[in-house]
Design a protein around this motif. Structure first.
Motif, short mmCIF file in Angstrom:
data_model
loop_
_atom_site.label_atom_id
_atom_site.label_comp_id
_atom_site.label_asym_id
_atom_site.label_seq_id
_atom_site.Cartn_x
_atom_site.Cartn_y
_atom_site.Cartn_z
N ILE A 85 63.25 -39.08 58.11
CA ILE A 85 62.21 -39.36 59.24
C ILE A 85 62.62 -38.62 60.17
O ILE A 85 61.85 -37.96 61.34
CB ILE A 85 63.32 -41.25 59.79
N ARG A 86 63.70 -38.31 60.60
CA ARG A 86 63.96 -36.84 62.07
C ARG A 86 62.57 -35.93 61.36
O ARG A 86 62.37 -35.12 62.48
CB ARG A 86 65.28 -36.80 61.87
N GLU A 87 62.87 -35.16 60.58
CA GLU A 87 62.17 -33.96 59.56
C GLU A 87 60.83 -34.71 59.83
O GLU A 87 60.00 -33.59 60.44
CB GLU A 87 61.94 -33.86 58.47
N SER A 88 60.09 -35.57 59.65
CA SER A 88 58.80 -36.24 59.89
C SER A 88 58.50 -36.58 61.03
O SER A 88 57.76 -35.83 61.58
CB SER A 88 58.84 -37.73 59.30
N MET A 89 59.38 -36.01 62.49
CA MET A 89 58.64 -36.15 63.74
C MET A 89 58.68 -34.49 64.12
O MET A 89 58.41 -34.45 65.43
CB MET A 89 60.03 -36.92 64.40
N ASP A 90 59.15 -33.36 63.00
CA ASP A 90 59.50 -32.37 63.83
C ASP A 90 58.58 -31.72 63.82
O ASP A 90 57.48 -31.44 63.03
CB ASP A 90 60.47 -31.88 62.87
N LYS A 91 57.62 -31.52 65.28
CA LYS A 91 56.40 -30.79 65.18
C LYS A 91 56.36 -29.07 64.87
O LYS A 91 54.91 -29.09 65.22
CB LYS A 91 55.95 -31.48 66.58
N GLU A 92 57.48 -28.38 64.80
CA GLU A 92 57.85 -27.27 64.49
C GLU A 92 57.39 -26.50 63.20
O GLU A 92 57.50 -25.46 63.17
CB GLU A 92 58.58 -26.53 65.74
N GLU A 93 57.98 -27.68 62.43
CA GLU A 93 57.70 -27.13 61.61
C GLU A 93 56.86 -26.38 60.54
O GLU A 93 55.16 -26.69 61.13
CB GLU A 93 58.10 -28.32 60.22
N VAL A 94 56.65 -25.29 60.23
CA VAL A 94 55.43 -24.93 59.14
C VAL A 94 55.69 -25.27 57.76
O VAL A 94 56.60 -25.08 57.28
CB VAL A 94 55.68 -23.22 60.15
N CYS A 95 54.20 -24.81 57.41
CA CYS A 95 54.14 -24.90 55.73
C CYS A 95 54.38 -23.31 55.39
O CYS A 95 54.62 -23.21 55.68
CB CYS A 95 52.89 -25.20 55.38
N PRO A 96 55.58 -23.89 54.06
CA PRO A 96 55.64 -22.79 53.55
C PRO A 96 54.30 -21.77 53.08
O PRO A 96 53.08 -22.65 52.55
CB PRO A 96 56.57 -23.07 51.92
#
Length: 186
Positions: A85-96
């Motif tokens: 759930i926390r990771e789903s809220m992370d807006k800075e995550e980039v796609c591989p």
């Protein structure tokens, strides 16, 4: 563990792989069935392997902690679910990147299946049929990963965070359900 609960758990575990597969699909200029099958095999294979390993690790000390096994299941599933759930809220995550080679896929397959290892430990405490569980998790992850590549290629990354959020919620609910069943509330 009944089949519906096992199915729900498999879907929840597959959501990380689904989210990464969406990104892989997004990065493909010309999508082929090979891309979909490659993602499905990597993610589905590791999602089947890791709970099996976790089950055998958990079986080594299952008899020593049966009085608190439901608490362990609750804590592990809750922790994994809250993390998703926390990771789903992370807006800075980039796609591989879109590379589907071994050097790109192996670390992603391992990373998306670490939670399945912990769930496998939980399976040992709950006396789950590990062959059925691992097969179901692997097949569902294969299908969802293949679909994720296609969805990513068509729609882009807008469903990635929703998939992680849904997976996290499912795992938290299952952890609560296991705890409540063992406490005699359900």
């Amino acid at each position: 563990m009944d089949i519906l609960t096992l199915f729900s758990l498999a879907v929840g575990l597959a959501m990380d792989a689904f989210a990464v597969s969406i990104c892989k699909g997004l990065a493909q200029e010309k999508l082929s069935v090979k891309h979909m099958v490659t993602a499905g095999l990597w993610f589905g294979g590791f999602q089947a392997l890791m709970p099996t390993l976790g089950y055998f690790l958990g079986s080594q000390f299952r008899d020593k902690i049966t009085a608190v096994d439901h608490w362990i299941a609750f804590i592990l599933l809750g922790f994994i679910g809250i993390n998703m759930i926390r990771e789903s809220m992370d807006k800075e995550e980039v796609c591989p990147e879109g590379n589907m080679g071994v050097k790109a896929m192996f670390p992603l397959a391992v990373a998306t299946s670490i939670d399945a290892l912990a769930v496998g430990v939980t399976f040992a405490f709950l006396h789950v049929n590990i062959i059925l569980a691992a097969a179901l998790i692997g097949v569902i992850t294969f299908v969802m990963s293949a679909i994720g590549v296609k969805v990513g290629n068509i729609f882009g990354a807008r469903y990635k965070s929703r998939a992680e959020l849904a997976g996290g919620i499912i795992l938290v609910i299952l952890g609560i359900r296991i705890l409540l069943e063992h406490l005699g509330i359900l």
